[in-house]
Design an enzyme around this catalytic site. Structure first.
Site, mmCIF file in Angstrom:
data_model
loop_
_atom_site.group_PDB
_atom_site.id
_atom_site.type_symbol
_atom_site.label_atom_id
_atom_site.label_comp_id
_atom_site.label_asym_id
_atom_site.label_seq_id
_atom_site.Cartn_x
_atom_site.Cartn_y
_atom_site.Cartn_z
ATOM 1 N N TRP A 44 46.210 81.124 -58.268
ATOM 2 C CA TRP A 44 45.402 81.471 -57.060
ATOM 3 C C TRP A 44 44.294 82.172 -57.272
ATOM 4 C CZ3 TRP A 44 46.234 80.522 -52.101
ATOM 5 C CH2 TRP A 44 47.427 80.203 -51.702
ATOM 6 N N TRP B 139 43.266 85.619 -51.323
ATOM 7 C CA TRP B 139 44.128 84.806 -52.206
ATOM 8 C C TRP B 139 45.563 85.576 -52.183
ATOM 9 C CZ3 TRP B 139 45.771 87.421 -56.546
ATOM 10 C CH2 TRP B 139 44.937 88.555 -57.020
ATOM 11 N N TRP C 137 37.087 88.823 -46.830
ATOM 12 C CA TRP C 137 37.978 87.806 -46.295
ATOM 13 C C TRP C 137 37.944 87.891 -44.702
ATOM 14 C CZ3 TRP C 137 38.780 84.578 -50.025
ATOM 15 C CH2 TRP C 137 38.882 84.680 -51.327
ATOM 16 N N ASN D 134 51.691 70.089 -58.684
ATOM 17 C CA ASN D 134 50.496 71.217 -58.921
ATOM 18 C C ASN D 134 49.110 70.522 -58.008
ATOM 19 O OD1 ASN D 134 48.807 72.793 -60.676
ATOM 20 N ND2 ASN D 134 48.069 70.894 -61.387
ATOM 21 N N GLU E 114 48.883 71.607 -70.597
ATOM 22 C CA GLU E 114 49.335 72.247 -69.528
ATOM 23 C C GLU E 114 50.243 73.520 -70.046
ATOM 24 O OE1 GLU E 114 48.469 71.962 -66.409
ATOM 25 O OE2 GLU E 114 47.212 70.365 -67.338
ATOM 26 N N TRP F 209 48.016 76.254 -70.932
ATOM 27 C CA TRP F 209 47.503 76.679 -69.657
ATOM 28 C C TRP F 209 48.427 78.065 -69.366
ATOM 29 C CZ3 TRP F 209 43.331 77.734 -67.160
ATOM 30 C CH2 TRP F 209 42.220 76.688 -67.244
HETATM 31 C C1 LIG Z 1 48.019 78.197 -56.801
HETATM 32 C C2 LIG Z 1 48.807 77.629 -57.806
HETATM 33 C C3 LIG Z 1 50.044 78.359 -58.132
HETATM 34 C C4 LIG Z 1 51.026 78.017 -58.891
HETATM 35 N N1 LIG Z 1 52.177 79.021 -59.112
HETATM 36 C C5 LIG Z 1 52.920 78.526 -60.286
HETATM 37 C C6 LIG Z 1 54.234 79.267 -60.294
HETATM 38 O O1 LIG Z 1 54.394 80.165 -59.680
HETATM 39 N N2 LIG Z 1 55.099 79.168 -61.357
HETATM 40 C C7 LIG Z 1 54.755 78.096 -62.109
HETATM 41 O O2 LIG Z 1 55.391 77.664 -63.371
HETATM 42 N N3 LIG Z 1 53.491 77.368 -62.173
HETATM 43 C C8 LIG Z 1 52.446 77.762 -61.110
HETATM 44 N N4 LIG Z 1 51.282 76.812 -61.118
HETATM 45 C C9 LIG Z 1 51.147 75.853 -62.017
HETATM 46 C C10 LIG Z 1 51.691 74.495 -61.687
HETATM 47 O O3 LIG Z 1 51.415 74.110 -60.364
HETATM 48 C C11 LIG Z 1 53.355 74.264 -61.846
HETATM 49 O O4 LIG Z 1 53.574 74.904 -63.254
HETATM 50 C C12 LIG Z 1 53.430 72.900 -61.783
HETATM 51 O O5 LIG Z 1 53.223 72.306 -60.817
HETATM 52 C C13 LIG Z 1 55.034 72.634 -62.214
HETATM 53 O O6 LIG Z 1 55.249 71.519 -62.190
HETATM 54 P P1 LIG Z 1 55.847 70.526 -63.376
HETATM 55 O O7 LIG Z 1 57.081 71.492 -64.273
HETATM 56 O O8 LIG Z 1 56.536 69.363 -62.931
HETATM 57 O O9 LIG Z 1 54.737 70.753 -64.122
HETATM 58 P P2 LIG Z 1 54.053 69.669 -65.384
HETATM 59 O O10 LIG Z 1 52.740 69.069 -65.039
HETATM 60 O O11 LIG Z 1 55.016 68.938 -66.001
HETATM 61 O O12 LIG Z 1 53.576 70.899 -66.446
HETATM 62 C C14 LIG Z 1 54.484 71.366 -67.424
HETATM 63 C C15 LIG Z 1 54.709 72.686 -67.706
HETATM 64 O O13 LIG Z 1 53.341 73.301 -67.761
HETATM 65 C C16 LIG Z 1 53.278 74.493 -67.239
HETATM 66 N N5 LIG Z 1 52.040 74.362 -66.107
HETATM 67 C C17 LIG Z 1 51.366 73.320 -65.649
HETATM 68 N N6 LIG Z 1 50.438 73.776 -65.076
HETATM 69 C C18 LIG Z 1 50.170 74.737 -65.314
HETATM 70 C C19 LIG Z 1 49.329 75.867 -64.733
HETATM 71 N N7 LIG Z 1 48.143 75.223 -64.083
HETATM 72 N N8 LIG Z 1 49.165 77.019 -65.002
HETATM 73 C C20 LIG Z 1 50.326 77.470 -65.650
HETATM 74 N N9 LIG Z 1 51.081 76.631 -66.159
HETATM 75 C C21 LIG Z 1 51.219 75.515 -66.047
HETATM 76 C C22 LIG Z 1 54.289 74.710 -66.467
HETATM 77 O O14 LIG Z 1 55.169 75.437 -67.089
HETATM 78 C C23 LIG Z 1 54.890 73.260 -66.085
HETATM 79 O O15 LIG Z 1 56.363 73.351 -66.144
HETATM 80 C C24 LIG Z 1 50.653 77.136 -59.916
HETATM 81 C C25 LIG Z 1 49.423 76.353 -59.737
HETATM 82 C C26 LIG Z 1 48.490 76.956 -58.733
HETATM 83 C C27 LIG Z 1 47.496 76.008 -58.539
#
Ligand SMILES: Cc1cc2nc3c(=O)[nH]c(=O)nc-3n(C[C@H](O)[C@H](O)[C@H](O)COP(=O)(O)OP(=O)(O)OC[C@H]3O[C@@H](n4cnc5c(N)ncnc54)[C@H](O)[C@@H]3O)c2cc1C
Length: 478
Positions: free
Chosen positions: A380, A357, A304, A339, A273, A276
């Protein structure tokens, strides 16, 4: 006297802060500065009050941390260049150090700063990511647009990620006028939410410790279930740099030693993650057009439907699809969304409601506590099948089966939709069955669909076909 301004932006911490570390090495005295930018605050269109509150709390703590070291943190308000000009003049600084930011507007701003102060030593450092945009490249020297090979290359270079540097234990700063940290009210903002995590470096540190001690080893099995507190909750801390991404990476790696096979897989999933996160930063840095339009040129012509009434229902959490509505209520109540649910609601908006989107992306930026252009845009565009390495267009989430799979007992739904608390598990994912099958049961449960909880605003099967058609028309016109 060699004085250097340390311009804090998305790095509201002392621990493992690259620009600060270099400034302390190169300067006799530093000027730690944060600019509350009127240029940004006036926009009010692409940030949320929740994230401003997180930032203000973090600034407050940073100010205290500098004070504890006998230093002074300078907070000023105004336009970036105006403030920098005055601080340079007042401090007679010889340099400005800051950590890199990869958003297009920020890159432009930083280029202006470098030009304006070309007679000073203006230096920027990689800090926000493990690997920056041009560090992980294909064999041909191009940026990756597909995640899996990017990840493989990233993992092969982890030896180059610099070891975190501890916070300084003493420093010399220049005493200069600074404003008090404003409140949200002072900024004419209001955030009536109960965040799952609040701002500040100490909270970031604690959040990381809790995750490493209690959650990381079960991350893989728990991360997809929104009713479980199984993820790190570090996103806002990473967004504002109240925790260092290198620190997060190294703490996770330390945990690998002695881990069981399943804990090891969990730790690797978590690191994935973080990859990512770097991946989307390098996409934004190398392909800045994604800020405004689809990464894939052919999908820019998608037709759309963009119905305002559907968009309003989605935003309000009143679509009649419980998992979608509960997710939107989580967003409103906490400023954060799980997420799995971000994927579900994004798919629903684009492929069930057939809304661009960019509408959803913007709304997320206006409501999320961790709103971050790179990850949000990436998420998105992935969901809408317009992005790099996106979900194929024909793979459309069924909100009901997503709900059955990831919230089997409806625990998450019931936590956020109290009006459905009495609904039996059997009907919780799709209460229309309740409507059709048993008006008597509805009376028993004192629920009238369409009154106490909305009937579904669309038929998933019908909308799915429309979405497929919308994408097929693109192919036909190619
Ligand atoms: C439509 C959509 C919009 C999103 N918008 C954001 C946003 O504005 N800001 C944001 O930080 N994340 C975003 N995410 C990614 C992800 O959903 C969040 O980072 C995550 O839910 C944050 O919770 P956590 O810190 O407990 O994540 P954890 O699961 O603990 O992950 C650890 C860290 O990894 C990074 N991460 C995790 N998943 C992703 C991912 N898919 N893409 C990029 N980085 C990731 C984040 O920095 C996160 O804090 C988005 C995902 C989707 C599908």
């Amino acid at each position: 006297m060699n004085r250097i301004i340390v311009w804090h932006r998305r790095d509201l911490r002392l621990d493992d802060n690259t620009a600060l570390h270099h400034a302390l090495r190169d300067a006799d005295e530093i000027v730690p500065l944060f600019i509350l930018a009127d240029d940004i605050l006036k926009e009010r269109d692409d940030f949320s009050p929740a994230c401003v509150r997180f930032m203000l709390d973090s600034l407050e703590e940073l100010c205290e941390s500098y004070k504890c070291l006998g230093g002074k943190f300078i907070l000023r308000r105004g336009r970036f260049l105006d403030v920098l000009r005055s601080v340079v003049r007042e401090s007679d600084a010889r340099g400005i150090y800051f950590n890199e930011d990869y958003e297009p507007a920020a890159k432009l701003r930083d280029a202006c700063v470098k030009k304006e102060f070309s007679s000073l030593s203006v230096k920027s450092f990689k800090d926000q990511v493990c690997f920056a945009g041009r560090e992980i490249l294909t064999g041909q020297g191009n940026p990756y647009t597909v995640f899996t090979p990017y990840k493989k290359n990233w993992l092969s270079q982890t030896g180059n990620i610099s070891t975190p540097v501890a916070a300084p234990n003493c420093l010399k700063t220049l005493d200069m006028p600074s404003i008090e940290t404003p409140t949200l009210k002072d900024l004419e903002l209001d955030a009536a939410i109960k965040p799952l995590t609040s701002g500040g470096e100490s909270v970031g540190k604690k959040t990381l410790e809790t995750f490493i001690e209690r959650k990381i080893e079960r991350y893989k099995e728990q991360r997809d279930q929104p009713s479980i507190d199984g993820t790190s909750l570090l996103s806002a801390h990473l967004r504002f740099g109240t925790v260092s991404v290198r620190r997060v990476f190294f703490e996770a790696m330390k945990k690998l030693g002695g881990a069981t096979a399943s804990a090891k897989t969990s730790i690797e999933t978590f690191v994935s993650e973080l990859i990512w996160r770097d991946f989307y930063f390098q996409i934004l840095d190398n392909f800045p057009h994604v800020e405004r339009e689809s990464f894939k040129p052919d999908t820019r012509a998608l037709k759309w439907e963009n119905r305002d009434d559907y968009f309003e229902a989605w935003k309000a959490g009143k679509t009649g699809f419980p998992i979608v509505d509960a997710a939107m209520r989580q967003l409103h109540q906490t400023g954060w969304m799980h997420n799995r649910l971000r994927m579900v609601v994004a798919s629903f908006l684009t492929k069930d409601l057939l809304i661009d989107w960019r509408w959803g992306e913007k709304y997320f930026m206006q409501t999320l506590i961790d709103g971050d252009m790179a990850a949000n845009n990436g998420g998105w565009q992935w969901s809408a099948s317009t992005g790099t390495d996106a979900q194929p267009y024909f793979r459309i989430f069924n909100p009901t089966s997503q709900s059955e799979k990831f919230d089997p007992k409806g625990a998450f739904i019931k936590a956020y939709l109290p009006e459905l608390r009495a609904v039996p598990e059997k009907y919780i994912h799709d209460p229309t069955e309740l409507l059709q099958s048993s008006p008597l049961l509805q009376a028993d449960l004192k629920i009238t669909l369409g009154k106490d909880y909305p009937a579904p605003i669309v038929d998933h099967k019908v909308q799915r076909e429309k979405a497929l058609q919308m994408f097929k028309e693109l192919k036909a016109s190619e």
